[in-house]
Write an enzyme that holds these catalytic residues in place. Structure first.
Site, short mmCIF file in Angstrom:
data_model
loop_
_atom_site.label_atom_id
_atom_site.label_comp_id
_atom_site.label_asym_id
_atom_site.label_seq_id
_atom_site.Cartn_x
_atom_site.Cartn_y
_atom_site.Cartn_z
N ASP A 284 -16.30 103.07 -88.76
CA ASP A 284 -15.57 104.11 -88.03
C ASP A 284 -14.08 104.05 -88.32
O ASP A 284 -13.37 105.06 -88.25
CB ASP A 284 -15.79 103.97 -86.51
CG ASP A 284 -17.21 104.36 -86.10
OD1 ASP A 284 -17.89 105.03 -86.90
OD2 ASP A 284 -17.63 103.98 -84.99
N GLU A 285 -13.60 102.84 -88.63
CA GLU A 285 -12.16 102.64 -88.88
C GLU A 285 -11.88 102.46 -90.38
O GLU A 285 -10.83 101.94 -90.76
CB GLU A 285 -11.67 101.43 -88.07
CG GLU A 285 -11.79 101.69 -86.56
CD GLU A 285 -11.56 100.44 -85.71
OE1 GLU A 285 -11.03 99.45 -86.27
OE2 GLU A 285 -11.91 100.46 -84.52
#
Length: 348
Positions: A284-285
């Site tokens: 997600d990052e």
């Protein structure tokens, strides 16, 4: 267990392409006037979906000079090596096959990651083999790797071209050899390899300048030791460390593989499940390297208990890193991962 994993600071910002790759890619476009025609070059690349470096075709020419009737066996008597994989296409062996082989599986040994493409077969007892190792499926190889599949997953680096790899293997064989009867043949082959490599301008070091440059971009060695490269930007986005060391991850894997029953195995799986959650956070990052590392490590461990998790982690990592072909190779390999039946062109 540690937290969600932290990003590993890098001294140098990284880009998708390793240092030296642009130069090598340009070299791959030129015609070095080997005996291999353009049509045959395209055939190899069409069947494998991988670009082949110039030294691949140059080495075929070299072996034709040693054994015009069967270049693939040119090193068999002296070194116990045989040209396989994409060399089978140059010898037109694939034309005699009645089936439609999957070249992703052709001479793909049990521990070969998708980045590895076998080109030379050695001792069948240890399943010794050499192959090109690529960081990116659409780029040229970054080095020649060596593995003995019956002994484990370790990949040893042997220079950045076939001439260097075979020469290093020959020199090691000379040191280990106790009988002297074939020394003259080995010495002659050694001189021929050196002379041809010098003529072609190919480096013969085990670790070349471009390989050392790549090492600076390796974010982690992984279980196989060859390392993985992922793009890391100036803010260190791209990779974060696993919350377990290699040694502790291997202990976790051992506990899972050797559990006496399903209940014990499920309990032993808990740290892996937690790491998968961390990988989801990392993805997600944009720290795609974390799932890549965990997937490769579990693939290397080799137990069938990890196949489902590897399928969950690695294709996702390859897609996020825009290395989709490696995901295709992995899926094919996991569906037919075997210690045997390596030659997809063998008569059935």
């Amino acid at each position: 267990m540690a937290g969600r994993g932290k990003r590993k600071p890098r001294s140098l910002p990284q880009t998708e392409t390793p240092n030296g790759e642009v130069k090598k890619a340009k070299e791959g476009l030129k015609d070095d006037k080997t005996s291999v025609g353009e049509e045959m070059r395209e055939e190899v690349e069409r069947l494998y979906k991988l670009r082949m470096p110039d030294d691949f075709f140059q080495f075929w020419d070299f072996c034709e000079g040693l054994n015009a009737d069967c270049p693939q066996d040119a090193l068999k008597n002296t070194l116990g090596l045989q040209l396989v994989g994409p060399f089978d296409i140059l010898s037109k062996k694939h034309k005699n096959s009645s089936s439609q082989p999957n070249f992703h599986l052709h001479w793909r040994y049990f521990y070969d990651p998708p980045e590895f493409q076998t080109i030379i077969q050695g001792n069948a007892d240890t399943q010794h083999h050499m192959g090109y190792f690529r960081d990116l499926p659409d780029a040229l190889p970054v080095f020649i790797g060596e593995n003995e599949a019956k002994k484990g997953y370790t990949i040893t680096q042997l220079g950045d071209n076939i001439f260097a790899a075979v020469l290093l293997f020959l020199q090691k064989k000379k040191k280990e050899k106790r009988q002297q009867k074939d020394d003259a043949a080995l010495n002659r082959l050694e001189e021929d390899l050196k002379r041809e490599a010098e003529r072609l301008g190919l480096p013969l070091e085990q670790k070349t300048k471009s390989m050392k440059q790549r090492e600076r971009k390796v974010v982690t060695k992984t279980f196989h030791g060859a390392g993985i490269v992922v793009p890391v930007d100036k803010n260190d986005v791209g990779y974060r460390e696993l919350p377990e060391s290699d040694a502790s991850l291997k202990k976790i894997c051992k506990a899972i593989a050797e559990a006496k029953d399903d209940e014990e195995r499920m309990k032993a799986f808990a740290p892996i499940q937690e790491m998968i959650t961390f990988v989801q956070f990392a993805n997600d990052e944009c720290d795609y390297g974390m799932g890549y590392e965990l997937g490769i490590d579990l693939f290397c461990y080799g137990s069938h208990y990890f196949f489902k998790v590897v399928r969950q982690l690695l294709p996702m990592a390859y897609n996020l890193l825009k290395r989709g072909l490696f995901g295709e190779i992995l899926e094919a390999h996991l569906a037919s991962r075997s210690q045997d039946n390596l030659d997809q062109l063998a008569a059935v």
